[in-house]
Design an enzyme around this catalytic site. Sequence first.
Site, PDB file in Angstrom:
ATOM      1  N   ASP A  85      -6.511   1.105   1.010  1.00  0.00           N
ATOM      2  CA  ASP A  85      -6.441   1.380   2.499  1.00  0.00           C
ATOM      3  C   ASP A  85      -7.946   0.836   2.984  1.00  0.00           C
ATOM      4  O   ASP A  85      -8.547   0.280   2.130  1.00  0.00           O
ATOM      5  CB  ASP A  85      -6.214   2.538   2.922  1.00  0.00           C
ATOM      6  N   LYS A 114       0.941  -1.202  -0.076  1.00  0.00           N
ATOM      7  CA  LYS A 114      -0.081   0.145  -0.172  1.00  0.00           C
ATOM      8  C   LYS A 114       0.834   1.327   0.085  1.00  0.00           C
ATOM      9  O   LYS A 114       0.624   2.212  -0.690  1.00  0.00           O
ATOM     10  CB  LYS A 114      -0.945   0.027   1.141  1.00  0.00           C
TER      11      LYS A 114
END
Length: 223
Positions: free
Chosen positions: A138, A120
């Site tokens: 997320d 991420k």
Amino acid sequence: MNKAQTFDFFSRLAEQDPAPQTELEWVNPYTLLVAVALSAQATDVGVNRATRRLFAEVRDPQAMIALGEAGLKEHIKTIGLFNTKAKNVIALSHRLIDEYGGVVPEDRDALETLPGVGRKTANVVMNVAFGAETFAVDTHIFRVGNRTGLAPGKTPLAVELKLEKAVPGPFRLHAHHWLILHGRYVCKARKPECWHCVVADLCRYRPKTPPPAARAAGAAPVR
């Protein structure tokens, strides 16, 4: 969602906010990398509050190493998990100097070798700093992808891969910012604000939550 609906979905988000930006404050790719690494399990507001003074003093790996772990902790002690994050930031700064000449790499695989940097974080840095068409999943994007039916998946990686296939070309650069902001301010976890959602009719989430005034009056959910 089919292709036409997906195109319409992003068209509406783009019309509402043509050029979305990360809410993290950063100066260069290195400070962005640090800010994103610090943002895990923390709010952007909290990270920005801690890094404003830090980034006035430290803008490259050499300066971070000179500051040292104890000095960094003083700056970021209001952020959750700051002890572990400080160790990782110092370690990744050493790695950048030793292996990449102090320059943040643009490659996901290389970024993921840095301490404290997962997929991420790497995706955010690639997208924001280098303009890569990546999808940093997320908690907000994971929720929006599943709740709306845009990109359902049981894991963040599954949602990311669905987005890779689904997001039309014109929207790929900014897609993850639109989804993050939509999840943060409209499609909230506990009480999604469906009454002012621009993509509510494309969303598979049922029941739709009515406006606060309607809820107070005992109105039925909007369907």
